[in-house]
Design a protein around this motif. Structure first.
Motif, PDB file in Angstrom:
ATOM      1  N   LEU A 141     -16.361  -3.570   0.618  1.00 12.61           N
ATOM      2  CA  LEU A 141     -16.245  -2.760  -0.599  1.00 12.61           C
ATOM      3  C   LEU A 141     -17.516  -1.961  -0.866  1.00 12.61           C
ATOM      4  O   LEU A 141     -18.617  -2.514  -0.906  1.00 12.61           O
ATOM      5  CB  LEU A 141     -15.966  -3.667  -1.806  1.00 12.61           C
ATOM      6  CG  LEU A 141     -14.703  -4.542  -1.724  1.00 12.61           C
ATOM      7  CD1 LEU A 141     -14.589  -5.393  -2.984  1.00 12.61           C
ATOM      8  CD2 LEU A 141     -13.457  -3.698  -1.512  1.00 12.61           C
ATOM      9  N   LYS A 150     -14.287   2.441  -0.109  1.00 16.01           N
ATOM     10  CA  LYS A 150     -13.394   1.401  -0.627  1.00 16.01           C
ATOM     11  C   LYS A 150     -13.844   1.008  -2.031  1.00 16.01           C
ATOM     12  O   LYS A 150     -14.985   0.549  -2.221  1.00 16.01           O
ATOM     13  CB  LYS A 150     -13.450   0.162   0.265  1.00 16.01           C
ATOM     14  CG  LYS A 150     -13.056   0.410   1.711  1.00 16.01           C
ATOM     15  CD  LYS A 150     -11.602   0.136   1.942  1.00 16.01           C
ATOM     16  CE  LYS A 150     -11.275   0.217   3.433  1.00 16.01           C
ATOM     17  NZ  LYS A 150      -9.816   0.251   3.658  1.00 16.01           N
ATOM     18  N   SER A 176       0.844  -1.195   0.000  1.00 12.32           N
ATOM     19  CA  SER A 176       0.000   0.000   0.000  1.00 12.32           C
ATOM     20  C   SER A 176       0.874   1.238   0.000  1.00 12.32           C
ATOM     21  O   SER A 176       1.986   1.215   0.531  1.00 12.32           O
ATOM     22  CB  SER A 176      -0.879   0.059   1.252  1.00 12.32           C
ATOM     23  OG  SER A 176      -1.768  -1.028   1.303  1.00 12.32           O
ATOM     24  N   THR A 207      -8.827   3.565  -1.282  1.00 11.50           N
ATOM     25  CA  THR A 207      -9.650   4.156  -0.227  1.00 11.50           C
ATOM     26  C   THR A 207      -9.705   5.654  -0.495  1.00 11.50           C
ATOM     27  O   THR A 207      -8.686   6.343  -0.432  1.00 11.50           O
ATOM     28  CB  THR A 207      -9.054   3.884   1.164  1.00 11.50           C
ATOM     29  OG1 THR A 207      -8.816   2.483   1.306  1.00 11.50           O
ATOM     30  CG2 THR A 207     -10.031   4.333   2.261  1.00 11.50           C
ATOM     31  N   LEU A 226      -6.970  -1.617  -4.924  1.00 12.11           N
ATOM     32  CA  LEU A 226      -7.976  -1.335  -3.903  1.00 12.11           C
ATOM     33  C   LEU A 226      -7.708   0.086  -3.405  1.00 12.11           C
ATOM     34  O   LEU A 226      -6.655   0.354  -2.817  1.00 12.11           O
ATOM     35  CB  LEU A 226      -7.866  -2.338  -2.750  1.00 12.11           C
ATOM     36  CG  LEU A 226      -8.794  -2.106  -1.563  1.00 12.11           C
ATOM     37  CD1 LEU A 226     -10.260  -2.132  -1.980  1.00 12.11           C
ATOM     38  CD2 LEU A 226      -8.531  -3.144  -0.470  1.00 12.11           C
ATOM     39  N   TYR A 282     -12.653  -1.221  -5.423  1.00 10.27           N
ATOM     40  CA  TYR A 282     -11.754  -2.244  -5.937  1.00 10.27           C
ATOM     41  C   TYR A 282     -11.862  -2.327  -7.461  1.00 10.27           C
ATOM     42  O   TYR A 282     -12.942  -2.554  -8.005  1.00 10.27           O
ATOM     43  CB  TYR A 282     -12.107  -3.603  -5.332  1.00 10.27           C
ATOM     44  CG  TYR A 282     -11.426  -4.783  -5.976  1.00 10.27           C
ATOM     45  CD1 TYR A 282     -10.035  -4.859  -6.068  1.00 10.27           C
ATOM     46  CD2 TYR A 282     -12.169  -5.849  -6.490  1.00 10.27           C
ATOM     47  CE1 TYR A 282      -9.409  -5.950  -6.661  1.00 10.27           C
ATOM     48  CE2 TYR A 282     -11.551  -6.947  -7.084  1.00 10.27           C
ATOM     49  CZ  TYR A 282     -10.172  -6.986  -7.168  1.00 10.27           C
ATOM     50  OH  TYR A 282      -9.548  -8.061  -7.758  1.00 10.27           O
ATOM     51  N   ALA A 296     -12.361  -6.339   3.102  1.00  6.37           N
ATOM     52  CA  ALA A 296     -12.156  -4.930   3.434  1.00  6.37           C
ATOM     53  C   ALA A 296     -13.497  -4.196   3.547  1.00  6.37           C
ATOM     54  O   ALA A 296     -13.579  -3.138   4.170  1.00  6.37           O
ATOM     55  CB  ALA A 296     -11.281  -4.250   2.376  1.00  6.37           C
TER      56      ALA A 296
END
Ligand code: NI
Ligand code: MN
Length: 227
Positions: free
Chosen positions: A156, A135, A96, A130, A128, A137, A154
């Motif tokens: 989504l 969120k 990330s 944020t 992915l 994807y 997570a």
């Protein structure tokens, strides 16, 4: 402020969040379905999922004109740098990075990633994101894989899935992907660009509605949704 996603045809997206414009896999000038040309888009960041021509075609041109940071795997960032792109953010699967406008995680994709000139393009990925707490994807080019359930854990708000078949998941596997990902909303991509990947997206959407709790939306190139 909610993020707004605009489909630029094929696997190309424009994401607007606050004052920032993010492009994903810009394939515009040579795409039969893109509603804009590469010279007409702005970008602060360009996300690239893998090295195939229909994902990197306008990358260097747009990045050099706009000064946008290119976010991709290490190999594609090196390739872009060697072609005069000044700002890159290399990463790799599972990693990330915190960007000023949101968090980017590079996810698995089962696909290949050779660059148009034959250079090694690393491993294909998805993203992915944020964005303002939402969120999102992007599966990008991939086959169906069961670890999509880990990505879905997570929570989504939106998933964007290929449905074109032949080079990626097709309609039925993209319904299975929705079952694994459990997103609130889902959009199809990577179809109807050329005859080999023609699909009936509304038929896919009906299957998603009957088999899952997700709400599908079918956009036309140039259309947007807000998160
Ligand atoms: Ni591809
Ligand atoms: Mn592709």
């Amino acid at each position: 402020m909610a993020a707004e996603l605009t489909w630029l045809g094929h696997g190309s997206w424009k994401i607007a969040v606050a004052d920032t414009t993010i492009l994903l896999d810009p394939f515009l000038d040579d795409s039969p379905t893109a509603p804009v040309k590469a010279d007409d888009v702005e970008a602060d960041a360009i996300l690239i999922s893998h090295g195939h021509f229909d994902h990197v075609a306008d990358l260097v041109k747009i990045a050099k004109r706009t000064g946008a940071v290119v976010v991709s795997n290490f190999e594609i960032c090196e390739w872009a740098s060697a072609r005069g792109v000044e700002s890159t953010q290399p990463m790799n699967l599972g990693g990330s990075v915190a960007m000023p406008w949101g968090n980017v995680k590079m996810t698995l994709a089962h696909h290949s990633s050779g660059l148009p000139d034959g250079s090694y393009g690393g491993t294909a990925g998805g993203f992915l994101l944020t964005l303002d707490g939402a969120k999102v994807y992007f599966a990008c080019d991939t086959a169906l894989f069961s670890d999509m359930s880990l990505i879905g854990s997570a929570g989504l708000d939106l998933a964007v899935l290929p449905i074109g078949d032949q080079f990626t998941m097709g309609v039925d596997d993209a319904v299975e992907a929705v079952k694994l990902l459990k997103p609130k909303r889902v959009l199809p991509a990577h179809y109807n660009t050329w005859p080999p990947i023609e699909q009936d997206a509304n038929a896919w959407a009906e299957k998603v509605r009957s088999a899952t709790d997700a709400e599908p939306s079918v956009l036309q190139p140039g259309e947007s949704i807000s998160l």
